[in-house]
Design an enzyme around this catalytic site. Structure first.
Site, PDB file in Angstrom:
ATOM      1  N   ASP A  12      99.979 -46.572   8.371  1.00 48.38           N
ATOM      2  CA  ASP A  12      99.297 -45.328   8.779  1.00 48.38           C
ATOM      3  C   ASP A  12     100.241 -44.140   8.891  1.00 48.38           C
ATOM      4  O   ASP A  12     100.023 -43.233   9.705  1.00 48.38           O
ATOM      5  CB  ASP A  12      98.557 -45.529  10.117  1.00 48.38           C
ATOM      6  CG  ASP A  12      97.524 -46.635  10.037  1.00 48.38           C
ATOM      7  OD1 ASP A  12      96.962 -46.828   8.946  1.00 48.38           O
ATOM      8  OD2 ASP A  12      97.287 -47.296  11.063  1.00 48.38           O
ATOM      9  N   LYS A  15     100.395 -42.182   4.080  1.00 49.98           N
ATOM     10  CA  LYS A  15     100.668 -42.480   2.667  1.00 49.98           C
ATOM     11  C   LYS A  15      99.592 -41.891   1.761  1.00 49.98           C
ATOM     12  O   LYS A  15      99.888 -41.368   0.697  1.00 49.98           O
ATOM     13  CB  LYS A  15     100.736 -44.009   2.453  1.00 49.98           C
ATOM     14  CG  LYS A  15     101.850 -44.689   3.254  1.00 49.98           C
ATOM     15  CD  LYS A  15     101.868 -46.190   3.048  1.00 49.98           C
ATOM     16  CE  LYS A  15     100.678 -46.896   3.668  1.00 49.98           C
ATOM     17  NZ  LYS A  15     100.610 -46.836   5.143  1.00 49.98           N
ATOM     18  N   GLY A  39      93.775 -48.451   5.064  1.00 49.17           N
ATOM     19  CA  GLY A  39      92.874 -47.308   5.169  1.00 49.17           C
ATOM     20  C   GLY A  39      93.701 -46.075   4.894  1.00 49.17           C
ATOM     21  O   GLY A  39      94.508 -45.675   5.723  1.00 49.17           O
ATOM     22  N   HIS A  40      93.567 -45.527   3.693  1.00 46.89           N
ATOM     23  CA  HIS A  40      94.376 -44.372   3.294  1.00 46.89           C
ATOM     24  C   HIS A  40      93.496 -43.126   3.243  1.00 46.89           C
ATOM     25  O   HIS A  40      92.554 -43.072   2.466  1.00 46.89           O
ATOM     26  CB  HIS A  40      95.032 -44.631   1.928  1.00 46.89           C
ATOM     27  CG  HIS A  40      95.992 -45.791   1.952  1.00 46.89           C
ATOM     28  ND1 HIS A  40      96.641 -46.262   0.844  1.00 46.89           N
ATOM     29  CD2 HIS A  40      96.421 -46.567   2.980  1.00 46.89           C
ATOM     30  CE1 HIS A  40      97.431 -47.282   1.185  1.00 46.89           C
ATOM     31  NE2 HIS A  40      97.293 -47.484   2.474  1.00 46.89           N
ATOM     32  N   GLN A 223     100.049 -50.757   4.105  1.00 40.47           N
ATOM     33  CA  GLN A 223     100.732 -51.199   5.332  1.00 40.47           C
ATOM     34  C   GLN A 223     102.100 -50.506   5.437  1.00 40.47           C
ATOM     35  O   GLN A 223     102.238 -49.392   4.969  1.00 40.47           O
ATOM     36  CB  GLN A 223     100.863 -52.726   5.393  1.00 40.47           C
ATOM     37  CG  GLN A 223      99.546 -53.460   5.655  1.00 40.47           C
ATOM     38  CD  GLN A 223      98.642 -53.572   4.442  1.00 40.47           C
ATOM     39  OE1 GLN A 223      99.036 -54.078   3.414  1.00 40.47           O
ATOM     40  NE2 GLN A 223      97.427 -53.101   4.554  1.00 40.47           N
TER      41      GLN A 223
END
Ligand code: GDP
Ligand code: IMO
Ligand code: MG
Length: 423
Positions: A12, A15, A39-40, A223
């Site tokens: 988080d 990215k 979750g990007h 990650q």
């Protein structure tokens, strides 16, 4: 130019935003590990997109996006994501290729992930419950089901039957769960196969052609380094190699073809889930930064634990990944603070620890040693150039750069594309 972008902390780091910006100059954007535990977030024209499985480059028209062999794919989640993007006019299926070697996540993986966590009580990992760990376990155990199997009906039915037999025994005997129906799962997954069949190919071959033709490839890590299965805070990690080294194995590209390795670091530190976190804030600062930084998980919505910048972590990342440069995000979140601390080393039982310990008990007992800097107490979100930043913000960045031993090449001062400073 072939670039790997990795998270240099516990995930988080922002990215998604940086990938979105770099995608402008890339021909291919490739995910190489993890699954829909990621979750990007990408903000385009005031609309926020959260990508879980599909590379964040998909929002740029005409860019080829690849889900490499090292990823684990939940077809239901993938199809949902494609349909969601289509609703907003993004040609997600047209520009997406999926490796025929990815491993497939089944409902029994998700259930086992959740049941194992529940059973653990103390020592639980705080996983996303997406079935990531159990799916990678089957891969390594050589009983997993790959995309190429799913597209071969007879082979798929045989493999699924064997897997369900074993999984149902585990579920019934250990967890008192009724288990899964082979027939229902088989039909459902064959339906998914028909939807995604045309997107599946040998993506390593596609990439080797791209390399030959001098195309620009951007590898999108999910990650972060401290969640890497080998180099992270084991066992409080994810189940894949999130570090730069994972890109070559997870995409099928030789290391010689990599030109640049960018680490994304937040101006402070966050972590979701359980596990040691030496610089974690106490309540008041925690609430303040969580609120200002909107630190709530993009996948599970859980509040992220927040803390000061930890250079023992960042230095470990710089070394393990061989970072050639840094993109630093969320500088604006520190705008109001009067004093900012940087953790430069740890102490364990009163003695200095200079490097990142492997022993999780030692790490849990480590106390951070801080150096303190004055804050800048002014708004940075409108700064367009490095020179526009307040003097104390520049001092903070230059000190981080000095400590990490890697150049900060990009600074992010807000979630939007334009809130970015190139240096
Ligand atoms: P990822 O998993 O590394 O892609 O990061 P996430 O998307 O899970 O979380 C990063 C969050 O920070 C998202 O909500 C982004 O929109 C937001 N973000 C990224 N860069 C910045 C920044 O420089 N400042 C602020 N305030 N928010 C940012
Ligand atoms: P992105 O790509 C932050 C964490 C989970 C848990 C541990 C294991 O958005 O940075 P898993 O479901 O993978 O078995 O959970 O890893 N985790 C993440 N934390 N960002 C992520 O991805 C994460 N993906 C997994 O919270 O602690
Ligand atoms: Mg995220």
């Amino acid at each position: 130019m072939n670039t790997i972008l990795v998270g240099a902390q516990w995930g988080d780091e922002g990215k998604g935003k940086i990938i979105d910006i770099l995608s402008e100059n890339a021909d291919f954007i490739v995910r190489y590990q993890g699954g829909n535990n990621a979750g990007h977030t990408v903000c385009v024209n005031n609309k926020e997109f959260i990508l879980h499985l599909i590379p964040s480059g998909i929002l740029h028209k005409g860019k080829k996006c690849i889900i490499g062999n090292g990823v684990v794919v939940d077809p239901e989640a993938l199809i949902k994501e494609i349909n969601h993007l289509k609703k907003y006019g993004v040609d997600a299926d047209k520009n997406l290729l999926i490796s025929d070697r990815v491993h497939i996540i089944f409902p029994y993986h998700r259930l086992l992930d959740a049941l194992r966590e529940e059973k653990k009580k103390n020592g639980k990992i705080g996983t996303t419950k997406r079935g990531i760990g159990p799916c990678y376990a089957d891969k390594v155990n050589r009983c997993g089901i790959r995309m190429s199997d799913l597209l071969n009906k007879d082979l798929f039915c045989k493999k699924l039957k064997e897997n369900i037999k074993e999984k149902n025994e585990i579920l019934r005997k250990i967890y008192k769960h009724k288990g899964f129906s082979y027939k229902e799962l088989c039909e459902r997954y064959l339906g998914y196969a028909d939807i995604i069949r045309n997107n599946v190919t040998d993506t390593a071959l596609v990439l080797s052609e791209a390399v030959k033709r001098g195309k620009d490839i951007l590898f999108e890590g999910a990650q972060g380094t401290l969640l890497d299965i080998d180099h992270g805070t084991y066992p409080f990690v994810t189940s894949s190699n999130a570090i730069a080294g994972g890109a070559c194995a997870g995409a099928g590209v030789g290391p010689i073809n990599i030109d640049k390795i960018i680490g994304v670091v937040k101006a402070y530190t966050t972590r979701v889930g359980e596990g040691p976190f030496p610089t974690e804030f106490k309540k008041t600062l925690m609430d303040n930064i969580q609120k200002k930084g909107k630190e709530f998980g993009a996948t599970t919505g859980r509040p992220r634990r927040c803390g000061w910048f930890d250079n023992v972590v960042a230095r470990h990342s710089a070394v393990i990944n061989g970072l050639t440069e840094i993109a630093l995000t969320k500088l604006d979140v520190l705008d109001d603070l009067k004093e900012i601390k940087i953790c430069t080393s740890y102490k364990y039982k009163g003695k200095p620890v200079g490097t990142f310990p492997a022993d999780i008990e030692i790490l849990s007992g480590c106390k951070p040693v801080y150096e303190s800097m004055p804050g800048w107490q002014s708004d940075t979100t409108d700064c367009k150039e490095y020179a526009d930043l307040p003097a104390n913000a520049k001092r903070y960045l230059e000190r981080l750069e000095e400590l990490m031993g890697v150049k900060i090449a990009m600074i992010s001062v807000g979630s939007k594309r334009r809130e970015t400073i190139a240096r």
